[in-house]
Design an enzyme around this catalytic site. Structure first.
Site, PDB file in Angstrom:
ATOM      1  N   HIS A 167      20.165  -5.668 -32.092  1.00 23.20           N
ATOM      2  CA  HIS A 167      20.582  -4.271 -32.210  1.00 23.20           C
ATOM      3  C   HIS A 167      20.718  -3.859 -33.660  1.00 23.20           C
ATOM      4  O   HIS A 167      20.128  -2.866 -34.106  1.00 23.20           O
ATOM      5  CB  HIS A 167      21.908  -4.054 -31.469  1.00 23.20           C
ATOM      6  CG  HIS A 167      22.288  -2.618 -31.357  1.00 23.20           C
ATOM      7  ND1 HIS A 167      22.839  -1.913 -32.416  1.00 23.20           N
ATOM      8  CD2 HIS A 167      22.206  -1.750 -30.333  1.00 23.20           C
ATOM      9  CE1 HIS A 167      23.069  -0.657 -32.033  1.00 23.20           C
ATOM     10  NE2 HIS A 167      22.696  -0.533 -30.776  1.00 23.20           N
ATOM     11  N   GLU A 211      18.684  -1.266 -35.839  1.00 21.52           N
ATOM     12  CA  GLU A 211      19.540  -0.407 -36.647  1.00 21.52           C
ATOM     13  C   GLU A 211      20.189  -1.110 -37.828  1.00 21.52           C
ATOM     14  O   GLU A 211      21.181  -0.625 -38.375  1.00 21.52           O
ATOM     15  CB  GLU A 211      20.624   0.220 -35.754  1.00 21.52           C
ATOM     16  CG  GLU A 211      20.054   1.087 -34.642  1.00 21.52           C
ATOM     17  CD  GLU A 211      21.131   1.686 -33.742  1.00 21.52           C
ATOM     18  OE1 GLU A 211      22.327   1.552 -34.081  1.00 21.52           O
ATOM     19  OE2 GLU A 211      20.775   2.291 -32.721  1.00 21.52           O
TER      20      GLU A 211
END
Length: 294
Positions: free
Chosen positions: A174, A204
């Site tokens: 993530h 991210e």
């Protein structure tokens, strides 16, 4: 007449006691475990969550298990579908009302990032309000270098035949602006002890997809298998990893000339960390460690 009045009053007293007993929730002397995850509105991850719970039940069959999602957005989206998931504070209070005096809170997060520490805030507030309840907290998956080495070893075993053919495996994490993002850089380095064809990137955070492409080019591999380095395969896996949009990892790799595969389960769903029993057992091990602490 006096005897009759006394008898009626006695019956009324018994009835009042019985009603009072029915309204009062009995104290539960057992133990409960609250499984805490970010959550997903996709249907496929529900099967993964079910397997995670089964793994915990195998080790601790006598406990009550309940779930909470830390994402308010996901909880709201599910509520619109008629599926109601308790917020962390609601889930803890519900267990308290049921009379549990020992509650284990097990994080199913991959790293100790923002969501994990938000969970800790809920737990701290709950503990302050319920000093009579013992609360133990299990660490997320990648809490130590030992965890990262164990996960890398498990994933190497899973993809050994693929790697032996000279094909690369790219794991999508993530990523976050939290300091815990360093777990992704660290596990990427540790994976190289098992194979230079194992590469980790994030959506991210860092390493970025650009970092992944640089590493990938150096391996000489022509075929790439993608897998989310996430507890479940939800929105990021479906869209950012395997989607057909130009900015998905699959599309970027295809445009660069690679043959791209997506790791899937026997039922056709995308695989995730939570679908691998050996990895689920690491979360169980973290709970076992928490239970030994005073």
């Amino acid at each position: 007449m006096k005897k009759l009045i006394f008898a009626v009053m006695s019956l009324m007293a018994v009835a009042l006691v019985s009603c009072s007993g029915k309204n009062k929730e009995p104290e539960n002397t057992g133990e409960a475990t609250l499984l805490v995850t970010f959550g997903s509105s996709y249907e496929a991850p529900r099967a993964t969550y079910a397997e995670i719970e089964k793994t915990f039940v195998k080790s601790y069959p006598k406990q009550k298990y309940s779930w909470t999602y830390t994402s308010a957005f996901i909880r709201k989206k599910l509520a619109q579908q008629g599926i109601y998931i308790d917020a962390p504070d609601e889930a803890l209070e519900k267990l308290a009302r049921l009379g549990y005096k020992r509650i284990n809170v097990q994080s199913l997060h991959v790293i100790p990032g923002h969501e994990y520490y938000e969970m800790m805030d809920f737990v701290d507030k709950f503990k302050a309000a319920h000093s009579d309840i013992v609360v133990k907290i299990g660490a997320p998956l990648l809490s130590s270098d030992e965890d990262m080495r164990e996960v890398s070893d498990i994933l190497h075993t899973r993809f050994q035949s693929t790697l032996e053919k000279g094909e690369a495996v790219v794991f999508m994490g993530h990523g976050t602006d939290h300091d815990a993002n360093d777990r992704y850089d660290r596990i990427n380095r540790i994976m190289k002890d098992f194979s230079p064809l194992m590469i980790t990137g994030t959506v991210e955070g860092s390493p970025t997809i650009e970092d992944v492409m640089t590493e990938l080019a150096a391996t000489g591999a022509k075929t790439v298998t993608l897998m989310p380095l996430m507890s479940i395969a939800g929105d990021h896996a479906t869209n950012d990893m395997a989607g057909d949009e130009d900015d998905s990892w699959k599309s970027i790799l295809l445009k660069a000339g690679y043959t791209v595969k997506i790791d899937t389960l026997n039922n056709g769903n995308f695989s995730s960390l939570g679908d691998i029993e050996a990895i689920r057992k690491i979360w169980v091990k973290h709970m076992a460690t928490a239970l030994t602490r005073r």
